[in-house]
Motif scaffolding. Structure first.
Motif, PDB file in Angstrom:
ATOM      1  N   PHE A 136       0.836  -1.134  -0.059  1.00 17.30           N
ATOM      2  CA  PHE A 136      -0.264   0.131  -0.020  1.00 17.30           C
ATOM      3  C   PHE A 136       0.680   1.189  -0.173  1.00 17.30           C
ATOM      4  N   HIS A 140       0.970   4.108  -2.986  1.00 15.44           N
ATOM      5  CA  HIS A 140       0.586   5.401  -2.925  1.00 15.44           C
ATOM      6  C   HIS A 140       1.547   6.369  -2.961  1.00 15.44           C
ATOM      7  N   THR A 196      -7.027  10.987   1.140  1.00 14.60           N
ATOM      8  CA  THR A 196      -6.406  10.485   2.396  1.00 14.60           C
ATOM      9  C   THR A 196      -7.759  10.030   3.493  1.00 14.60           C
ATOM     10  N   SER A 198     -10.433   8.495   2.706  1.00 10.83           N
ATOM     11  CA  SER A 198     -10.846   7.192   2.077  1.00 10.83           C
ATOM     12  C   SER A 198      -9.753   6.189   2.470  1.00 10.83           C
ATOM     13  N   GLU A 199      -8.457   6.364   2.492  1.00 10.73           N
ATOM     14  CA  GLU A 199      -7.512   5.544   2.631  1.00 10.73           C
ATOM     15  C   GLU A 199      -7.503   5.329   4.416  1.00 10.73           C
TER      16      GLU A 199
END
Length: 384
Positions: A136, A140, A196, A198-199
């Protein structure tokens, strides 16, 4: 660098009146460079350490005093560095309004809570999914780096140095927002914080579904989820406080911040040289293709020294009478050369201007070659 900044600051206090300004701006340039290096160092060292420490705390379900103190120091240093860099950067540019200390404190709180929520969400997810957390982070970072490269920044002297710089800034984008380009940062920042949010929500929910029930109670898990959400909400709240009340250019919803680039210009002053551009020593904001076509800029650029010409050209801007001084003539059209060459030219010009200001009490001015209409030079009034 610290010793040189201290030396230049002392010289700006001890020298004669006409030399103080020369040493003062050299000190500001050095201070801005130091702040950038401190910022990169903090996010390359303190940010990974913070995530590692928080992840160990979550796995062990205990917080030792030194662990908590170290994690707190890392978090504060990250928020402090990014607010300090923004303040020093504004102080070192005449085309930007200076940031007040109240605004700096609120900006520290803004980044403190958003980075805290981000780091805790990372630590929770990494405590359960170590391999997927690495995937991840790399994904990102790649997306953010390509986004920054697509924005065509011009911080370095060559294209490949600029790409390496963008890769380092991409690490900062893993944790918080950092503006690296003139223009509509408001929309880019909204997109970033939506991603951000959402993550953070996805990472926290996945941890809540798969965390170890034997090591962590349901009550403590619920508290951690609330801490992540409330910390991010507090950070966004302080961000709105900063932009609505304490931004150097005024409130974001003020009538002056909407359409300020189209305000009525005063009548022109007869006899003023149209092709001359006044240039105190500063970094030169770049011109993108959309801005050259007359696209409106953001409110950060709505200051008298950095002004976009609207689609329907108004009357030429008034120019204050200048004191005759040294003139630097450049055999290039204004804003028609590539960004990489522009930065190199600006660095050379800045050294020349500093040398001329040291020997002359008047500020030198730049004069570009204007093959087209003279009003094209009025598209931007910037500083070097």
């Amino acid at each position: 660098r610290y010793l040189r900044t201290l030396y230049l600051g002392l010289q700006s206090r001890w020298q004669a009146e006409h030399r103080r300004r020369h040493f003062y701006w050299r000190m500001m340039f050095e201070s801005a460079d130091i702040s950038m290096l401190r910022l990169l160092e903090a996010f390359l060292k303190s940010a990974p350490q913070l995530v590692l420490q928080l992840s160990i705390m979550v796995q062990q379900n205990t917080i030792e005093p030194l662990q908590g103190l170290s994690a707190s120091a890392s978090l504060v240093s990250l928020a402090w560095m990014i607010a300090s860099y923004q303040k020093v950067l504004r102080d070192s540019r005449e085309d930007k309004m200076p940031m007040s200390y109240k605004g700096a404190v609120v900006q520290i709180l803004w980044h403190l809570f958003t980075i805290a929520a981000r780091a805790i969400a990372f630590a929770l997810f990494a405590s359960v999914f170590q391999l997927y957390f690495g995937i991840f982070i790399v994904t990102h970072w790649c997306i953010m780096t390509f986004w920054i490269i697509q924005g065509e920044t011009d911080f370095c002297m060559s294209k490949w140095e600029e790409i390496i710089y963008n890769m380092v800034v991409g690490i900062i984008y893993i944790f918080c927002w950092f503006n690296v380009k003139e223009g509509r940062s408001r929309y880019r920042m909204c997109i970033y914080y939506i991603i951000t949010l959402s993550e953070n929500a996805a990472l926290t929910i996945l941890w809540f579904l798969y965390y170890d029930r034997e090591a962590t109670s349901d009550f403590n898990a619920l508290i951690l989820v609330c801490v992540v959400s409330s910390s991010f909400a507090l950070g966004i709240f302080f961000m709105f406080i900063y932009y609505c009340l304490l931004h150097p250019n005024g409130p974001i919803f003020s009538h002056r911040s909407v359409g300020c680039i189209f305000r009525q210009e005063p009548p022109p002053v007869p006899g003023s040289p149209v092709e001359a551009v006044t240039s105190p020593p500063r970094s030169l904001p770049r011109t993108t293709g959309g801005e050259r076509d007359g696209a409106p800029g953001e409110r950060d650029s709505c200051v008298p020294v950095f002004q976009v010409r609207p689609c329907a050209p108004p009357a030429p801007a008034a120019r204050a009478p200048r004191t005759e001084g040294p003139v630097i003539r450049i055999d290039l059209p204004r804003k028609k050369y590539p960004a990489w060459d522009a930065h190199f030219i600006d660095r050379r010009l800045r050294k020349t201007i500093l040398a001329l200001e040291y020997a002359s009490p008047t500020t030198p001015r730049l004069q570009y070659r204007t093959p087209g209409a003279p009003q094209e030079v009025l598209e931007y009034e910037t500083t070097v």
